[in-house]
Design a protein around this motif. Structure first.
Motif, PDB file in Angstrom:
ATOM      1  N   GLN A  42       0.815  -1.209   0.000  1.00 18.29           N
ATOM      2  CA  GLN A  42       0.000   0.000   0.000  1.00 18.29           C
ATOM      3  C   GLN A  42       0.859   1.274   0.000  1.00 18.29           C
ATOM      4  O   GLN A  42       0.528   2.249  -0.676  1.00 18.29           O
ATOM      5  CB  GLN A  42      -0.984  -0.023   1.168  1.00 18.29           C
ATOM      6  N   ASP A  43       1.982   1.264   0.709  1.00 22.84           N
ATOM      7  CA  ASP A  43       2.871   2.428   0.687  1.00 22.84           C
ATOM      8  C   ASP A  43       3.467   2.639  -0.704  1.00 22.84           C
ATOM      9  O   ASP A  43       3.644   3.777  -1.133  1.00 22.84           O
ATOM     10  CB  ASP A  43       3.988   2.289   1.717  1.00 22.84           C
ATOM     11  N   HIS A  44       3.779   1.555  -1.381  1.00 22.58           N
ATOM     12  CA  HIS A  44       4.293   1.678  -2.747  1.00 22.58           C
ATOM     13  C   HIS A  44       3.299   2.455  -3.605  1.00 22.58           C
ATOM     14  O   HIS A  44       3.674   3.373  -4.330  1.00 22.58           O
ATOM     15  CB  HIS A  44       4.561   0.298  -3.366  1.00 22.58           C
ATOM     16  N   PHE A  45       2.045   2.078  -3.516  1.00 22.15           N
ATOM     17  CA  PHE A  45       1.043   2.741  -4.340  1.00 22.15           C
ATOM     18  C   PHE A  45       0.765   4.170  -3.874  1.00 22.15           C
ATOM     19  O   PHE A  45       0.509   5.052  -4.694  1.00 22.15           O
ATOM     20  CB  PHE A  45      -0.231   1.902  -4.450  1.00 22.15           C
ATOM     21  N   ARG A  46       0.846   4.410  -2.569  1.00 19.86           N
ATOM     22  CA  ARG A  46       0.665   5.786  -2.073  1.00 19.86           C
ATOM     23  C   ARG A  46       1.710   6.711  -2.684  1.00 19.86           C
ATOM     24  O   ARG A  46       1.440   7.880  -2.950  1.00 19.86           O
ATOM     25  CB  ARG A  46       0.763   5.832  -0.551  1.00 19.86           C
ATOM     26  N   ASP A  47       2.915   6.186  -2.896  1.00 17.42           N
ATOM     27  CA  ASP A  47       4.031   6.975  -3.404  1.00 17.42           C
ATOM     28  C   ASP A  47       4.181   6.912  -4.928  1.00 17.42           C
ATOM     29  O   ASP A  47       5.104   7.506  -5.472  1.00 17.42           O
ATOM     30  CB  ASP A  47       5.350   6.493  -2.780  1.00 17.42           C
ATOM     31  N   SER A  48       3.307   6.191  -5.609  1.00 15.09           N
ATOM     32  CA  SER A  48       3.493   5.969  -7.047  1.00 15.09           C
ATOM     33  C   SER A  48       2.598   6.860  -7.892  1.00 15.09           C
ATOM     34  O   SER A  48       1.665   7.489  -7.394  1.00 15.09           O
ATOM     35  CB  SER A  48       3.232   4.500  -7.394  1.00 15.09           C
ATOM     36  N   ALA A  49       2.891   6.849  -9.185  1.00 18.06           N
ATOM     37  CA  ALA A  49       2.071   7.573 -10.158  1.00 18.06           C
ATOM     38  C   ALA A  49       1.123   6.608 -10.869  1.00 18.06           C
ATOM     39  O   ALA A  49       0.520   6.959 -11.878  1.00 18.06           O
ATOM     40  CB  ALA A  49       2.975   8.274 -11.164  1.00 18.06           C
ATOM     41  N   PHE A  50       0.998   5.403 -10.343  1.00 14.53           N
ATOM     42  CA  PHE A  50       0.136   4.373 -10.920  1.00 14.53           C
ATOM     43  C   PHE A  50      -1.276   4.933 -11.069  1.00 14.53           C
ATOM     44  O   PHE A  50      -1.837   5.495 -10.119  1.00 14.53           O
ATOM     45  CB  PHE A  50       0.146   3.148  -9.992  1.00 14.53           C
ATOM     46  N   SER A  51      -1.839   4.803 -12.258  1.00 14.68           N
ATOM     47  CA  SER A  51      -3.130   5.436 -12.552  1.00 14.68           C
ATOM     48  C   SER A  51      -4.254   4.968 -11.634  1.00 14.68           C
ATOM     49  O   SER A  51      -5.152   5.746 -11.294  1.00 14.68           O
ATOM     50  CB  SER A  51      -3.513   5.207 -14.009  1.00 14.68           C
ATOM     51  N   ASP A  52      -4.218   3.732 -11.203  1.00 13.31           N
ATOM     52  CA  ASP A  52      -5.265   3.188 -10.331  1.00 13.31           C
ATOM     53  C   ASP A  52      -4.767   3.007  -8.897  1.00 13.31           C
ATOM     54  O   ASP A  52      -5.191   2.091  -8.192  1.00 13.31           O
ATOM     55  CB  ASP A  52      -5.763   1.853 -10.898  1.00 13.31           C
ATOM     56  N   ARG A  53      -3.890   3.894  -8.466  1.00 10.43           N
ATOM     57  CA  ARG A  53      -3.242   3.704  -7.159  1.00 10.43           C
ATOM     58  C   ARG A  53      -4.232   3.654  -6.002  1.00 10.43           C
ATOM     59  O   ARG A  53      -4.096   2.832  -5.110  1.00 10.43           O
ATOM     60  CB  ARG A  53      -2.143   4.719  -6.926  1.00 10.43           C
ATOM     61  N   GLU A  54      -5.223   4.531  -5.991  1.00 15.52           N
ATOM     62  CA  GLU A  54      -6.205   4.530  -4.893  1.00 15.52           C
ATOM     63  C   GLU A  54      -6.993   3.223  -4.877  1.00 15.52           C
ATOM     64  O   GLU A  54      -7.246   2.659  -3.812  1.00 15.52           O
ATOM     65  CB  GLU A  54      -7.143   5.734  -4.987  1.00 15.52           C
TER      66      GLU A  54
END
Length: 161
Positions: A62-74
């Motif tokens: 979850q921290d990876h996605f919080r810090d990423s520009a991944f379009s579907d991060r949330e």
């Protein structure tokens, strides 16, 4: 514990995204490990890269996605809470093994650099990155719904670097 109705609802929510509708996991998380593999591969030719390797730190899914520009991060962050244990447990165990290998690898390579043994540095860095790639392949398989994991013997051999 995730119930099947909840899981089915989440499978529909992630359809058409880069999140697996089979598991509710996304391969983008493995980019965190691709980064350290690339750094470790450079160490034999540029030993000072060990400093960059030392700055790398484990990061939760979850921290990876919080810090990423991944379009579907949330969506990825929220979906993780709904990943069934049959996928989540082997996934988290595999990630723990990856983090353990990286931690040992940096210490081991740093000692070899200090000793100045270039051949051992090259061999060890290669063995480490091969081991990391095996675990990343397992993690990728889990993300895509595979039940195949590594045997305890394979895990022990990979962690014994």
């Amino acid at each position: 514990m995730v119930d099947e109705a909840d899981f089915t609802a989440w499978q529909k929510k992630v359809e058409g995204t880069n999140i697996s509708s089979t598991t509710l996991l996304a391969t983008d998380y493995l980019n965190h490990f691709n980064e350290i593999v690339m750094l470790l591969e450079m160490v034999p030719d540029m030993p000072d890269m060990i400093e960059d390797c030392k700055e790398w730190a484990p990061k939760s899914y979850q921290d990876h996605f919080r810090d990423s520009a991944f379009s579907d991060r949330e969506l990825a962050i929220e979906a993780y809470e709904h990943v069934p244990v049959r996928f989540r447990q082997p996934f988290e165990e595999t990630i723990n093994h990856l983090n353990t290998i990286v931690g040992h690898a940096v210490t081991q390579l740093e000692m070899i650099i200090a000793d100045g043994n270039e051949e051992l540095l090259r061999e060890t860095a290669h063995a480490i990155t091969v081991s990391l790639q095996k675990f990343m392949d397992v993690a990728s398989g889990i993300i895509h719904g595979s039940a195949k994991t590594m045997s305890q013997e394979e895990i022990d051999a990979a962690l014994a670097l």
